[in-house]
Design a protein around this motif. Structure first.
Motif, PDB file in Angstrom:
ATOM      1  N   GLU A  54       0.831  -1.205   0.000  1.00 23.26           N
ATOM      2  CA  GLU A  54       0.000   0.000   0.000  1.00 23.26           C
ATOM      3  C   GLU A  54       0.869   1.260   0.000  1.00 23.26           C
ATOM      4  O   GLU A  54       0.592   2.212  -0.723  1.00 23.26           O
ATOM      5  CB  GLU A  54      -0.943  -0.009   1.206  1.00 23.26           C
ATOM      6  N   TYR A  59      -1.103   3.655  -2.232  1.00 21.39           N
ATOM      7  CA  TYR A  59      -1.377   4.999  -1.708  1.00 21.39           C
ATOM      8  C   TYR A  59      -0.760   6.094  -2.598  1.00 21.39           C
ATOM      9  O   TYR A  59      -1.440   7.093  -2.897  1.00 21.39           O
ATOM     10  CB  TYR A  59      -0.889   5.156  -0.259  1.00 21.39           C
ATOM     11  N   HIS A  78      -1.009   2.927   9.868  1.00 16.47           N
ATOM     12  CA  HIS A  78      -0.003   1.884   9.597  1.00 16.47           C
ATOM     13  C   HIS A  78       1.151   1.987  10.595  1.00 16.47           C
ATOM     14  O   HIS A  78       1.604   0.980  11.135  1.00 16.47           O
ATOM     15  CB  HIS A  78       0.570   2.046   8.190  1.00 16.47           C
ATOM     16  N   HIS A 112      -8.687   0.208  10.886  1.00 19.80           N
ATOM     17  CA  HIS A 112      -8.030   0.683   9.661  1.00 19.80           C
ATOM     18  C   HIS A 112      -8.688   0.090   8.406  1.00 19.80           C
ATOM     19  O   HIS A 112      -8.915   0.798   7.419  1.00 19.80           O
ATOM     20  CB  HIS A 112      -6.544   0.327   9.727  1.00 19.80           C
ATOM     21  N   GLU A 116     -10.590   1.857   5.125  1.00 21.92           N
ATOM     22  CA  GLU A 116     -10.292   1.610   3.711  1.00 21.92           C
ATOM     23  C   GLU A 116     -11.521   1.110   2.955  1.00 21.92           C
ATOM     24  O   GLU A 116     -11.749   1.490   1.812  1.00 21.92           O
ATOM     25  CB  GLU A 116      -9.131   0.597   3.589  1.00 21.92           C
TER      26      GLU A 116
HETATM   27 FE   LIG Z   1      -3.776   0.138   4.888  1.00 22.61          FE
END
Ligand SMILES: [Fe+2]
Ligand SMILES: [Fe+2]
Length: 170
Positions: A54, A59, A78, A112, A116
């Motif tokens: 990611e 990202y 994270h 988290h 997402e």
């Molecule tokens: Fe993530």
């Protein structure tokens, strides 16, 4: 390179999420230090590879295309998880707070993953509304994943490095 079981980058990441949720469930039911250590090791490897995919590929491809806050918070979340991941990787199940750390890690990851995956304003929902090529991203992430899995197998992965949080070194 493309594997038909994942239609795009988001499908690949969601499959990772489901896999880790399953491992956390197994850990909750596990009895015996050897089983716990094995499961925890698997959880840590999965999470390290997933966060790298990611942070290196997914990202950055979304930066400028979705809300900055969504991405910034994801990096910081994270980093929070990495503290526990690195700590758990250096510990054995007889250590103080071991089970508590796995539990808190699972709760952090749950939060988290919700950020997402949540409908409408979640990161993946925002990503679907952009012109980012999610199939091309899937292929890049799959290639990198193979590499990281081979590395994990051969020599182990290095400790997870924070991306956004400045660690105080006193
Ligand atoms: Fe993530
Ligand atoms: Fe994720």
């Amino acid at each position: 390179m493309a594997q038909p079981e994942f239609t795009d980058a988001i499908a690949l990441l969601k499959a990772d999420h489901r896999k880790v949720e399953g491992l956390f469930e197994q850990f909750e039911k596990a009895r015996g230090d050897a089983t716990k250590q094995k499961l925890c090791h698997q959880i840590c490897i999965e999470l390290k590879i997933h966060t790298l995919l990611e942070e290196e590929i997914f990202y950055p491809a979304l930066r400028g295309k979705i809300e900055d806050d969504t991405l910034d918070e994801a990096y910081v979340e994270h980093d929070g998880a990495k503290v526990l991941i690195n700590d758990l990787e250096a510990a054995t199940p007889d250590a103080d707070f071991y089970d508590a750390k796995v539990k808190v890690l699972s709760e952090e990851i749950k939060h988290h993953v919700h950020e997402e995956e949540m409908p409408k304003e979640g990161m993946f929902a925002q990503a679907r509304d952009t012109d980012v090529d999610l199939v091309e991203l899937r292929d890049r992430m799959l290639a990198r994943k193979q590499e990281l899995m081979a590395q994990a197998e051969a020599s182990g992965l290095p400790a997870a490095k924070p991306h956004a949080v400045n660690l105080v070194t006193a």
